[in-house]
Design a protein around this motif. Sequence first.
Motif, mmCIF file in Angstrom:
data_model
loop_
_atom_site.group_PDB
_atom_site.id
_atom_site.type_symbol
_atom_site.label_atom_id
_atom_site.label_comp_id
_atom_site.label_asym_id
_atom_site.label_seq_id
_atom_site.Cartn_x
_atom_site.Cartn_y
_atom_site.Cartn_z
ATOM 1 N N LEU A 222 0.808 -1.231 -0.136
ATOM 2 C CA LEU A 222 -0.080 -0.118 -0.019
ATOM 3 C C LEU A 222 1.007 1.098 0.084
ATOM 4 C CD1 LEU A 222 -2.917 1.344 -0.012
ATOM 5 C CD2 LEU A 222 -2.790 0.949 2.471
ATOM 6 N N LEU A 223 1.831 1.184 0.863
ATOM 7 C CA LEU A 223 2.679 2.247 0.942
ATOM 8 C C LEU A 223 3.489 2.413 -0.550
ATOM 9 C CD1 LEU A 223 4.775 1.634 4.090
ATOM 10 C CD2 LEU A 223 3.143 3.553 3.545
ATOM 11 N N LYS A 224 4.020 1.610 -1.343
ATOM 12 C CA LYS A 224 4.182 1.656 -2.834
ATOM 13 C C LYS A 224 3.301 2.290 -3.512
ATOM 14 C CE LYS A 224 7.307 -2.303 -2.548
ATOM 15 N NZ LYS A 224 7.281 -3.860 -3.148
ATOM 16 N N GLN A 225 1.822 2.026 -3.143
ATOM 17 C CA GLN A 225 0.840 2.861 -4.369
ATOM 18 C C GLN A 225 0.903 4.095 -3.823
ATOM 19 O OE1 GLN A 225 -3.034 0.951 -3.924
ATOM 20 N NE2 GLN A 225 -2.047 -1.371 -3.576
ATOM 21 N N PHE A 226 0.886 4.586 -2.403
ATOM 22 C CA PHE A 226 1.095 5.993 -1.938
ATOM 23 C C PHE A 226 2.534 6.590 -2.857
ATOM 24 C CE2 PHE A 226 -1.034 4.991 2.054
ATOM 25 C CZ PHE A 226 -2.302 5.586 1.624
ATOM 26 N N GLN A 227 3.391 5.915 -3.005
ATOM 27 C CA GLN A 227 4.536 6.324 -3.504
ATOM 28 C C GLN A 227 4.566 6.794 -5.028
ATOM 29 O OE1 GLN A 227 7.148 8.100 -2.426
ATOM 30 N NE2 GLN A 227 8.543 6.540 -1.697
ATOM 31 N N MET A 228 3.571 5.824 -5.704
ATOM 32 C CA MET A 228 3.311 6.215 -7.072
ATOM 33 C C MET A 228 2.871 7.567 -7.323
ATOM 34 S SD MET A 228 1.445 2.437 -8.245
ATOM 35 C CE MET A 228 1.296 3.309 -9.919
ATOM 36 N N HIS A 229 2.201 8.336 -6.596
ATOM 37 C CA HIS A 229 1.481 9.633 -6.758
ATOM 38 C C HIS A 229 1.840 10.460 -5.716
ATOM 39 C CE1 HIS A 229 -0.858 7.469 -9.541
ATOM 40 N NE2 HIS A 229 -1.425 6.684 -8.884
ATOM 41 N N ASN A 230 2.700 10.216 -4.742
ATOM 42 C CA ASN A 230 3.246 11.137 -3.684
ATOM 43 C C ASN A 230 4.558 11.021 -3.386
ATOM 44 O OD1 ASN A 230 0.238 12.073 -2.685
ATOM 45 N ND2 ASN A 230 0.241 9.868 -2.822
ATOM 46 N N ASP A 231 5.093 11.470 -2.479
ATOM 47 C CA ASP A 231 6.487 11.238 -2.036
ATOM 48 C C ASP A 231 6.320 10.648 -0.579
ATOM 49 O OD1 ASP A 231 8.034 11.693 -4.318
ATOM 50 O OD2 ASP A 231 7.880 13.980 -4.023
ATOM 51 N N VAL A 232 6.874 9.519 -0.484
ATOM 52 C CA VAL A 232 6.730 9.015 0.926
ATOM 53 C C VAL A 232 8.037 9.179 1.469
ATOM 54 C CG1 VAL A 232 6.066 6.971 2.314
ATOM 55 C CG2 VAL A 232 4.666 7.612 0.571
ATOM 56 N N LEU A 233 8.255 9.524 2.839
ATOM 57 C CA LEU A 233 9.634 9.577 3.490
ATOM 58 C C LEU A 233 9.716 8.706 4.828
ATOM 59 C CD1 LEU A 233 12.534 10.811 3.557
ATOM 60 C CD2 LEU A 233 11.571 12.529 4.919
ATOM 61 N N ALA A 234 10.348 7.742 4.822
ATOM 62 C CA ALA A 234 10.172 6.822 5.965
ATOM 63 C C ALA A 234 11.311 7.167 7.109
ATOM 64 C CB ALA A 234 10.421 5.438 5.621
ATOM 65 N N VAL A 235 10.729 7.254 8.237
ATOM 66 C CA VAL A 235 11.616 7.645 9.306
ATOM 67 C C VAL A 235 11.534 6.680 10.276
ATOM 68 C CG1 VAL A 235 12.497 9.249 11.119
ATOM 69 C CG2 VAL A 235 11.749 9.966 9.053
ATOM 70 N N MET A 236 12.500 5.730 10.949
ATOM 71 C CA MET A 236 12.401 4.774 11.673
ATOM 72 C C MET A 236 12.968 5.209 13.197
ATOM 73 S SD MET A 236 14.067 0.840 11.721
ATOM 74 C CE MET A 236 12.706 0.065 10.733
ATOM 75 N N VAL A 237 12.199 5.176 14.285
ATOM 76 C CA VAL A 237 12.874 5.197 15.436
ATOM 77 C C VAL A 237 13.326 3.954 16.188
ATOM 78 C CG1 VAL A 237 12.247 6.267 17.662
ATOM 79 C CG2 VAL A 237 11.405 7.066 15.585
ATOM 80 N N ASN A 238 14.395 3.711 16.379
ATOM 81 C CA ASN A 238 15.046 2.414 16.948
ATOM 82 C C ASN A 238 15.523 2.549 18.159
ATOM 83 O OD1 ASN A 238 14.470 -0.263 15.891
ATOM 84 N ND2 ASN A 238 15.788 0.200 14.275
ATOM 85 N N ASP A 239 15.279 1.411 19.184
ATOM 86 C CA ASP A 239 16.134 1.346 20.313
ATOM 87 C C ASP A 239 17.142 0.239 20.483
ATOM 88 O OD1 ASP A 239 16.087 2.436 23.570
ATOM 89 O OD2 ASP A 239 16.447 0.192 23.289
ATOM 90 N N PRO A 240 18.329 0.466 20.865
ATOM 91 C CA PRO A 240 19.467 -0.636 20.702
ATOM 92 C C PRO A 240 18.781 -1.997 21.307
ATOM 93 C CG PRO A 240 20.311 1.360 21.634
ATOM 94 C CD PRO A 240 18.620 1.560 21.317
ATOM 95 N N LEU A 241 18.101 -1.984 22.475
ATOM 96 C CA LEU A 241 17.749 -3.207 23.088
ATOM 97 C C LEU A 241 16.568 -4.003 22.174
ATOM 98 C CD1 LEU A 241 18.326 -4.668 25.531
ATOM 99 C CD2 LEU A 241 16.051 -3.792 26.578
ATOM 100 N N GLU A 242 16.195 -3.108 21.002
ATOM 101 C CA GLU A 242 15.162 -3.936 20.310
ATOM 102 C C GLU A 242 16.092 -4.765 19.041
ATOM 103 O OE1 GLU A 242 11.059 -1.098 20.481
ATOM 104 O OE2 GLU A 242 12.867 -0.588 19.196
ATOM 105 N N GLN A 243 17.201 -4.508 19.021
ATOM 106 C CA GLN A 243 18.193 -5.122 17.994
ATOM 107 C C GLN A 243 18.995 -6.076 18.315
ATOM 108 O OE1 GLN A 243 19.139 -2.269 14.902
ATOM 109 N NE2 GLN A 243 18.801 -0.416 16.480
ATOM 110 N N THR A 244 19.417 -6.106 19.642
ATOM 111 C CA THR A 244 20.351 -7.059 20.332
ATOM 112 C C THR A 244 20.103 -7.034 21.861
ATOM 113 O OG1 THR A 244 22.649 -8.031 20.366
ATOM 114 C CG2 THR A 244 22.474 -5.464 20.181
#
Length: 320
Positions: A222-244
């Motif tokens: 669905l985000l790809k569909q948005f991207q076809m007619h708009n500009d979608v900028l993704a910002v990920m907020v991560n915590d170190p403990l969620e990765q290791t």
Amino acid sequence: MAKPNIAPQPAGLDSRIYCDYARLVRLQSQINTFSLLPHLKAGSVLSGRHNSLFRGRGLNFEELRHYQMGDDIRNLDWKVTLRTGKPHVRSYTEEKDRNVIICVDQRSQMFFSSTQVMKSVVAAEIAAMCGWRVLKDGDRVGVVVASAEKVYHSKSQRSQHAYMAQLKVLASANQQLNVDSTNSGKVSFSLWLEQLKRMNLSQSTLVFITDWRDCEEQHLDLLKQFQMHNDVLAVMVNDPLEQTLPNELAKSNWVVGDGQYQLTLDSKDKIANASASLAERSQVARQSLTRLMALKSLPFIELDTSGSHISQFQRLVGRQ
């Protein structure tokens, strides 16, 4: 007599755990160090994309017509002129502004940090800064806040007064989070995207600020569909403990759960397996979002909870 413009006063909250309205307003002072507009300096992550970075003010082709006295000869279409034997010019219209929608996650999973600042605070502050920057550029901004209870949406406007009202909603959603918060069935990632889909957005810029934890393959489609007619900028907020997970946790006999299942982390093997699973999930999400951003040659921006999220964002988006 007009009332003086009195700045909102801090609410005395711990800024690592909650953000207050006054803090979100004061972040207006940080917006001169980055830009979401085209023509960024070389060296910026966002530079190098043909003529523009995001859809925005510029000239749009409208029609091809016969040359008339007084037309700018620089707009002559020589191919058509040579083919028809009659002078033709290309006519353009000017885009007046951009429509920017800032989608910020304030659901229960964002109330987490193992370092300095809650993910929910990181997301709220970056969202506020983006909105202030959009207004400074003379464009329209709207905010979609996914809280633990419902999704709030406000109409895009080119108004500081209207935007400050949206910041109050954002601050309220942030301050309602606590360790006992649980998400209602009305705020899943699917329903969040469906609400945006019903807005029939086109030629807009959508900035998503979330941890992307419940973003599945169908959501990316669905985000790809948005991207076809708009500009979608993704910002990920991560915590170190969620990765290791640190090996020392085995001595603490931590019990972790997802609301349905629980796992006791009482051995190094369990810690290693859990860390591998977390790292794989984060990497899959990172790769998927990077591919989504590549459709428009936009960057995938990742921020952490170390407390330096503002400088991280300024550096990744690009200084003026």
